[in-house]
Every structure is written in structure tokens, then in C-alpha cells.
Design an enzyme around this catalytic site. Sequence first.
Site, short mmCIF file in Angstrom:
data_model
loop_
_atom_site.label_atom_id
_atom_site.label_comp_id
_atom_site.label_asym_id
_atom_site.label_seq_id
_atom_site.Cartn_x
_atom_site.Cartn_y
_atom_site.Cartn_z
N HIS A 79 -3.84 -4.56 7.66
CA HIS A 79 -3.97 -3.43 8.58
C HIS A 79 -3.12 -3.65 9.83
CE1 HIS A 79 -5.50 0.33 10.03
NE2 HIS A 79 -6.08 0.48 8.85
N ASP A 137 -0.13 4.52 -0.13
CA ASP A 137 -0.82 5.78 0.23
C ASP A 137 0.10 6.76 0.95
OD1 ASP A 137 -3.09 4.60 -0.77
OD2 ASP A 137 -4.02 4.25 1.18
N HIS A 138 1.00 6.22 1.82
CA HIS A 138 1.85 7.12 2.60
C HIS A 138 2.84 7.91 1.75
CE1 HIS A 138 0.22 6.32 6.36
NE2 HIS A 138 1.13 5.54 6.92
N ARG A 151 3.03 18.90 1.08
CA ARG A 151 3.54 20.11 0.44
C ARG A 151 2.78 20.48 -0.83
NH1 ARG A 151 8.80 21.88 1.93
NH2 ARG A 151 8.73 21.79 4.18
N ARG A 188 -9.48 8.15 -1.56
CA ARG A 188 -10.46 8.60 -0.57
C ARG A 188 -11.32 9.72 -1.14
NH1 ARG A 188 -8.94 6.77 4.91
NH2 ARG A 188 -10.78 7.91 5.53
N GLU A 201 -8.62 0.36 -3.22
CA GLU A 201 -9.47 0.42 -2.03
C GLU A 201 -10.37 1.63 -2.17
OE1 GLU A 201 -7.29 0.88 1.57
OE2 GLU A 201 -6.29 -1.02 1.34
N ASN A 255 0.86 -1.19 0.00
CA ASN A 255 0.00 0.00 0.00
C ASN A 255 0.90 1.24 0.00
OD1 ASN A 255 -1.41 2.29 1.12
ND2 ASN A 255 -3.08 0.92 1.62
N HIS A 294 -5.66 3.66 -1.88
CA HIS A 294 -7.00 4.00 -1.41
C HIS A 294 -7.33 5.39 -1.95
CE1 HIS A 294 -9.86 4.35 2.34
NE2 HIS A 294 -10.46 4.68 1.22
N GLU A 298 -11.04 -9.32 2.74
CA GLU A 298 -9.78 -8.96 3.40
C GLU A 298 -10.09 -8.86 4.89
OE1 GLU A 298 -7.32 -5.74 1.85
OE2 GLU A 298 -6.61 -5.31 3.87
N ARG A 346 -7.19 12.98 0.21
CA ARG A 346 -6.14 13.48 1.09
C ARG A 346 -4.75 12.95 0.74
NH1 ARG A 346 -7.44 10.28 6.66
NH2 ARG A 346 -9.47 11.20 6.36
N HIS A 347 -4.69 11.81 0.05
CA HIS A 347 -3.37 11.33 -0.38
C HIS A 347 -3.36 10.95 -1.87
CE1 HIS A 347 -5.25 7.59 0.90
NE2 HIS A 347 -5.01 7.78 2.19
N THR A 406 -6.98 6.61 9.63
CA THR A 406 -6.89 5.48 8.70
C THR A 406 -8.19 4.68 8.83
OG1 THR A 406 -5.57 3.54 8.05
CG2 THR A 406 -5.68 4.04 10.40
N THR A 407 -8.36 3.67 7.98
CA THR A 407 -9.59 2.88 8.01
C THR A 407 -9.79 2.26 9.40
OG1 THR A 407 -9.03 2.30 5.76
CG2 THR A 407 -10.91 1.15 6.73
N1 PXP Z 1 -5.96 -2.94 4.18
C1 PXP Z 1 -6.86 -1.93 4.22
C2 PXP Z 1 -8.27 -2.22 3.82
C3 PXP Z 1 -6.47 -0.63 4.58
O1 PXP Z 1 -7.39 0.35 4.62
C4 PXP Z 1 -5.12 -0.39 4.91
C5 PXP Z 1 -4.68 0.99 5.27
O2 PXP Z 1 -4.84 1.85 4.20
C6 PXP Z 1 -4.22 -1.47 4.84
C7 PXP Z 1 -4.66 -2.74 4.50
C8 PXP Z 1 -2.77 -1.30 5.16
O3 PXP Z 1 -2.64 -1.02 6.53
P1 PXP Z 1 -1.24 -0.55 7.09
O4 PXP Z 1 -0.92 0.77 6.46
O5 PXP Z 1 -1.48 -0.44 8.57
O6 PXP Z 1 -0.24 -1.60 6.74
#
Ligand code: PXP
Length: 238
Positions: free
Chosen positions: A190, A9-10, A18, A45, A70, A7, A43, A151, A49-50, A100-101
Site C-alpha cells: 500500500h 485494479d487500476h 467507459r 470489491r 484481495e 496489483n 481486489h 500483509e 467498481r473495477h 482505496t483500502t
Molecule cells: N495491498 C492491499 C491490501 C491493497 O488493498 C492495495 C490497494 O489495492 C495494495 C496492496 C496496493 O496498493 P497501491 O495501489 O497503493 O500500490
Amino acid sequence: MPSLGVNIDHIANVREARKTIEPDPVQFAFLAELGGADSITVHLREDRRHIQDRDLFLLKDTIKTKLNLEMAATSEMSKIAKEVLPHYITLVPEKRNEVTTEGGLNLLSNEDFYMKYVKDLKESNIIVSAFIDPVTSQIDCAKSIGFDCIELHTGTYANSTLNNQFEQLQKIKEASYYASDLDLLVNAGHGLNYQNVKEIASITIMNELNIGHSIVARALAVGLEKSVREMKTLISRK
Ligand code: PXP
């Protein structure tokens, strides 16, 4: 062994801090694939936001593995998903103010709605997964709605103290085998990190683990020294 969905997103979180063009999640998806990622998860959203729409379309065109989108079950997202055609979609609950979710979907409260929503996505040949807590009633409901995959939310396991981690692990194991017996493909994610992932990965029927935060945090730990050294070289006037 399960596949690894990374994932990213970060990466987009840092860029959006920025509102600039770097780091670009599309480039980092390429690096994740070089490292062995079996799929790339983002994801999109509602508040953007990301991850941005542009990221999603570019990722679909450039990644060599699979794209897992996602998203919340809204009409806006369904329209975008049908344009992008990711390999699979994971429906997640989404609240505007959450970091987060938080928790899995409550399919039981909205079975008819999800039935129509999932059927419509499946008509575009997209594999559809539901992010749910490891609870048999939610798994049964996912099956009757027509999801191909689930999941399992591992957040409670990941956040548990040593005293109840075993109990939480058992819940995930039992839910995994229960869902697999119903012919559902089982993913999990997660809060999984370098300390707690092995136990989940050893569940024999586990199809894929989706991991973001700990991998990106580790990337900073293993990469920061080099990036400082490079900057130091540039300012050294040599
Ligand atoms: N699975 C789902 C459905 C999520 O929403 C997330 C976080 O975006 C993740 C997995 C990954 O979680 P983590 O960033 O804590 O590894």
C-alpha cells in the site's frame, strides 16, 4: 529479495470509466508477468467498481504466476473464492465510500468470526493472508486465528513526512520480524512507490510486496509518448 505482486485494479478502473472492453486487465496481467511479476493481485470489491467476476475467472485460467485475490470477508466472496480457487487470498477491510483500502483489518474485534471464515477457506487449500497494521496485538491475533500469512499495511509509512518516515519504517521492520518469529509469512503493501520501496524491500524476511498505483502510473509515463506517436502515424494520411 521479496517477490513482486502487481496489483492491476487500476487497469480495470480505466476500463470501467467507459464501461467498455479496454484496457483488459487480463492482457495487462500477461504484460506484468513479462516484466517479471511474481504474482498478480486483484481486489474484487463488493460494488465491482473495477475488477469484474469475469476478470477473476479468466486470470485464474491464464496467468502463469500466482493469483492473489484481495477481498472482504463476506459470504458472497467466500463462495466466489471457493469456485475460483486463487493461490492465495488476502482479507481486507472494505468500505463502500473509500477510494482505496484504508487501514488494516481489526482482527481483535472479531476473532471468532475470522477463525471460522479462515478455517473454511483453508479447507479449500487456499493460503489465507490478513491485511493488518504493523501492530503486535493484531499480529498475535492473526496467528491465533490461523492465518498463514499477513500483509503489513505500509500506507502510513508511505504517507509520512521525512520527519517521521524513519519511525514508521522501524514499526514495519519490528512488526515484520515479530511476525516472522511466529512463523507467519510476511508481505507488505500500500502506497509503495519508486522512491520509498527500497527500505521495505531490504527487510530480510519480507516475502512479497504488493504494488499497484505507482506501477500503473509509471506505465503511463513510459508508454504515453509511444501511444501518441502511433496515433499520429495513423492520422498522417500517408
Ligand atoms: N495491498 C492491499 C491490501 C491493497 O488493498 C492495495 C490497494 O489495492 C495494495 C496492496 C496496493 O496498493 P497501491 O495501489 O497503493 O500500490
